[in-house]
Design a protein around this motif. Sequence first.
Motif, PDB file in Angstrom:
ATOM      1  N   THR A   1     -35.901   6.573  -7.365  1.00 29.31           N
ATOM      2  CA  THR A   1     -37.100   6.121  -8.060  1.00 29.31           C
ATOM      3  C   THR A   1     -37.966   7.308  -8.459  1.00 29.31           C
ATOM      4  OG1 THR A   1     -39.067   4.687  -7.877  1.00 29.31           O
ATOM      5  CG2 THR A   1     -38.332   5.803  -5.868  1.00 29.31           C
TER       6      THR A   1
ATOM      7  N   ARG B   1     -47.743   2.685  -7.936  1.00 27.45           N
ATOM      8  CA  ARG B   1     -46.557   1.913  -8.256  1.00 27.45           C
ATOM      9  C   ARG B   1     -46.875   0.722  -9.157  1.00 27.45           C
ATOM     10  NH1 ARG B   1     -41.764   2.586  -6.713  1.00 27.45           N
ATOM     11  NH2 ARG B   1     -42.196   3.951  -4.964  1.00 27.45           N
ATOM     12  N   ARG B   2     -48.043   0.109  -8.957  1.00 29.10           N
ATOM     13  CA  ARG B   2     -48.425  -1.028  -9.802  1.00 29.10           C
ATOM     14  C   ARG B   2     -48.487  -0.636 -11.270  1.00 29.10           C
ATOM     15  NH1 ARG B   2     -52.092  -2.772  -6.114  1.00 29.10           N
ATOM     16  NH2 ARG B   2     -53.845  -1.848  -7.213  1.00 29.10           N
TER      17      ARG B   2
ATOM     18  N   SER C   1     -46.951   2.023 -12.619  1.00 30.01           N
ATOM     19  CA  SER C   1     -45.611   2.425 -13.031  1.00 30.01           C
ATOM     20  C   SER C   1     -44.746   1.227 -13.409  1.00 30.01           C
ATOM     21  CB  SER C   1     -44.942   3.225 -11.907  1.00 30.01           C
ATOM     22  OG  SER C   1     -43.640   3.606 -12.265  1.00 30.01           O
ATOM     23  N   GLU C   2     -44.946   0.109 -12.726  1.00 28.10           N
ATOM     24  CA  GLU C   2     -44.090  -1.065 -12.922  1.00 28.10           C
ATOM     25  C   GLU C   2     -44.720  -2.124 -13.815  1.00 28.10           C
ATOM     26  OE1 GLU C   2     -43.329  -2.274  -8.920  1.00 28.10           O
ATOM     27  OE2 GLU C   2     -42.013  -0.557  -8.484  1.00 28.10           O
TER      28      GLU C   2
ATOM     29  N   TRP D   1     -38.830   2.828 -17.267  1.00 27.16           N
ATOM     30  CA  TRP D   1     -39.677   2.754 -16.083  1.00 27.16           C
ATOM     31  C   TRP D   1     -39.784   4.082 -15.343  1.00 27.16           C
ATOM     32  CZ3 TRP D   1     -37.429   3.974 -11.415  1.00 27.16           C
ATOM     33  CH2 TRP D   1     -36.031   3.999 -11.393  1.00 27.16           C
TER      34      TRP D   1
END
Length: 266
Positions: free
Chosen positions: A38, A67-68, A70-71, A175
């Motif tokens: 990742t 991460r929020r 990024s996704e 992503w």
Amino acid sequence: MEFKAEQEIKTQDRIVKVFKEKLNYDYLGDWKERENNTNIEDDILTKNLKNRGYNTIQINLAINKLRRISEDLNKSLYQKNKDIYEMIRYGVQVKEDISSTTKTISLVDWNNINFNHFAIAEEVTLKGNLERRPDLVVYINGIAFGVIELKKSTVSVNEGIRQSISNQQDRFNEWFYSTVQFTAAGNDSEGLRYGTIKTPVQFYLKWKEDENETEDYKLDKYIKKIFKKERILELIFDFIIFDGGKKKVPRANQYFAIKEAQKSIN
């Protein structure tokens, strides 16, 4: 998956050695068979943040925020990258609870280079809609900041650039590139060219510095120039701009002109 020629393997092995022995990066390994590669390696980032004095709650809140973004499927790669860049440059604002004061979590220590963890991984298999495998990924504190594609001397660097651009498409591994600051491609005959996310082939740049300096391979020379720890942090912090939907990185002459101007101002 594309077959890697013997010459490409030798070049890649040599560049990994440059990162390890000349630039003092940690080697994370060959991640071809590793599961769940990742752009935000939680274990590495958590360890670095703990070493810099943050507690578990603060670290988890910061990583979850990162991460929020990024996704986020509702944002373009450009917008996600811009939002994450701001978190990387200025820190992540977190509150442990409603009554506590806001704390800034610095994902990178810009003032103390040695408090950061610089590392390189090779053959990083990315699982997406369609699987791809960047040759080299540069991680700073467990966050993917650079992706490098390498080709043999008889294959144009443009092929590596096009491969990187293709990887950034949603149907491949868009992503992964939400955290990436520099993309690069190189071979032993043409050297290194660099850009950033969504940079078109024709706008990839060549770094020019110490042209009279002799080295066996131009590729090695400019890997060392750009990815030197102090230099790459400086380039990320001071020389990246987001302008009208395009992310831009500096030409070498722009970088050195600004450095000279800073000296004059001081």
